[in-house]
Design an enzyme around this catalytic site. Structure first.
Site, short mmCIF file in Angstrom:
data_model
loop_
_atom_site.label_atom_id
_atom_site.label_comp_id
_atom_site.label_asym_id
_atom_site.label_seq_id
_atom_site.Cartn_x
_atom_site.Cartn_y
_atom_site.Cartn_z
CG ASP A 12 35.57 12.45 31.16
OD1 ASP A 12 35.78 13.35 30.48
OD2 ASP A 12 34.28 11.98 30.48
CG HIS A 13 39.83 18.46 29.74
ND1 HIS A 13 40.10 18.55 31.71
CD2 HIS A 13 40.22 19.39 29.69
CE1 HIS A 13 41.00 19.72 31.69
NE2 HIS A 13 41.01 20.22 30.41
NE ARG A 14 32.15 14.35 30.49
CZ ARG A 14 31.18 13.84 30.02
NH1 ARG A 14 30.79 14.07 29.82
NH2 ARG A 14 32.20 11.87 30.31
#
Ligand code: CAO
Length: 432
Positions: free
Chosen positions: A404-406
């Protein structure tokens, strides 16, 4: 004169006992016909038990969180109305009976063993009782009605109740998020896929989807829409690990376990997660903080004839490779025999999906949100690799980490895979 109407647990299909997850009335409450009294839930479905009569609740015999079986007394009503059959004949269909609410829960209750004159005779239960009437999303008819009123699509709402049950508060939070532009698909404007009559082009056949496939489809779609995915690929040199594994196959067999690569891989993953705690976390629902999990429970994707299921192996960091191999064999066996319990598929902090036994060189697994990472493993192949100036045959294992790039940035992700690949290249590092 008023009748006393005992309300009992209706036909609950194949289950001996089911949980009481909601008690919706209290002693002294006035209830109307068809008003929901309690909600029962098995690991497969939930159902509300409607009141067979109008009147006052004079006794409640069940407890929230308790278990009940078919025929058990739920509560007693002092009926205030004439028998429901008579009223129905006179009045026709009731406005209260909401067809979508019935469809949304388990089958309607069957009559109690000791019929009472003032008890309405409900429709017969669907074949298989409670077990067959699953209907994701998982919410009571009252919550469904509430969602319908607000125009909220329940398939997009995450449930915070027991076993992912969607509560009224979840619908409220969802609507609030959408209104404030924070909702999952707010403004996404996803265009629908056109409906096509394929029979115009050739013979077709319709095959119903299994319950597992429908549930995993909803989960995968939700993750896909919510999580900005990136996949990092790498390769681990597992030549020495494979030699080590083979050297212990006999001992493993004596212990009654199949020592596959996956057990070692899980151990190495737990060690890397300990080193990179953010990979073992979840984003707080308000997006303001990270929840770091101090436990290492790994979901393991298992391919079953009914579709993908992800049982969870707990405390991987505290178990030996033999223990993990034994547990994997046991839990994946139960997954294939459809014998998993709800607790078996809950609580993962990270997931591993191994397709290596089948083939492939790389893939992009979908993060099992709210986890933030998933490791995909493809088939190990022996190939020439330069070591210093010379070529040597090495067994190389492709790994694919989706994240999850967040929460995880690219540099952290590649540090994680680098750490993991070194642990796999020299499994002794895991015990350091
Ligand atoms: N490379 C080469 N060989 C591999 C391998 C790899 N990465 N992983 C496993 N193998 C070998 C095993 O050693 C075994 O060989 P032997 O029979 O000679 O011992 C064989 O392949 C079969 O292994 P397996 O699949 O039975 O056992 P496993 O422990 O590796 O995996 C399980 C168990 C449950 C994960 C697996 O059976 C399974 O269901 N995989 C599919 C998961 C899936 O569908 N994921 C996709 C989800 S979508 O993201």
């Amino acid at each position: 004169m008023s009748d006393t109407v005992p309300v009992v647990v209706p036909d609950i299909g194949d289950f001996d006992q089911v949980d009481v997850v909601e008690v919706l009335v209290a002693v002294g409450d006035d209830v109307s016909i068809d008003q929901s009294l309690i909600t029962l839930e098995s690991d497969k479905a939930s159902m509300e038990v409607p009141s067979p009569a109008a009147g006052r609740v004079v006794e409640i015999a069940v407890e929230l969180g308790g278990q009940v079986g078919e025929g058990d007394l739920i509560l007693t009503i002092e009926a205030a109305e004439p028998p429901a059959e008579e009223r129905e004949e006179a009045a026709g269909p009731s406005e209260e009976s909401d067809p979508s609410a019935v469809e949304a829960t388990a089958p309607a209750p069957s009559p109690a063993p000791r019929p009472s004159p003032s008890r309405r005779r409900p429709p017969p239960p669907a074949a298989g009782g409670l077990a067959t009437s699953t209907s994701p999303p998982h919410a009571s008819p009252a919550v469904r009605r509430f969602a319908r009123l607000l125009g909220a699509d329940l398939t997009k709402v995450s449930g915070s109740g027991a076993r992912g049950r969607i509560l009224r508060e979840d619908v409220e939070a969802f609507v609030k998020d959408v209104m404030t532009g924070r909702g999952p698909a707010a403004g996404a404007g996803i265009p629908p896929v056109p409906e096509i009559d394929f029979s115009k082009f050739g013979p077709v056949e319709s095959k119903p989807l299994s319950r597992i496939r429908k549930l995993s489809a909803a989960n995968l779609h939700r993750s896909w829409l919510n999580v900005p995915h990136v996949t990092q690929h790498d390769e681990a040199d597992i030549t020495d690990l494979e030699a080590f594994r083979r050297a212990h196959l006999d001992e493993a067999r004596e212990r009654g376990v199949r020592l596959t690569l996956l057990a070692f891989l899980m151990k190495a993953v737990a060690a890397s997660l300990a080193e990179f705690p953010e990979m073992n976390s979840s984003l707080a629902p308000d997006g303001e903080s990270l929840i770091l999990k101090r436990y290492f429970h790994l979901g393991v994707a298992v391919d079953t004839p009914d579709g993908l299921v992800v049982p969870v192996v707990r405390d991987v960091d505290r178990k030996s490779v033999y223990e993990l191999a034994g547990e994997l064999g046991e839990v994946s066996g139960r997954a294939r025999e459809r014998k998993l319990r709800p607790a078996d598929i809950q609580g993962a902090s990270f997931t591993v999906s191994s397709l290596g036994g089948i083939g492939g060189t790389a893939f992009t697994p979908i993060v099992n949100a709210p986890e933030v990472g998933i490791l995909g493993v493809s088939r190990a192949v022996r190939r020439p690799v330069y070591i210093g100036a010379g070529l040597a045959p090495r067994l190389m294992l492709p790994v694919s980490l989706s994240y999850d790039h967040r929460v995880i940035d690219g540099a952290s992700a590649v540090r994680f895979t680098t750490h993991l690949c070194s642990a796999l290249a020299d499994i002794r590092r895991v015990v350091l």
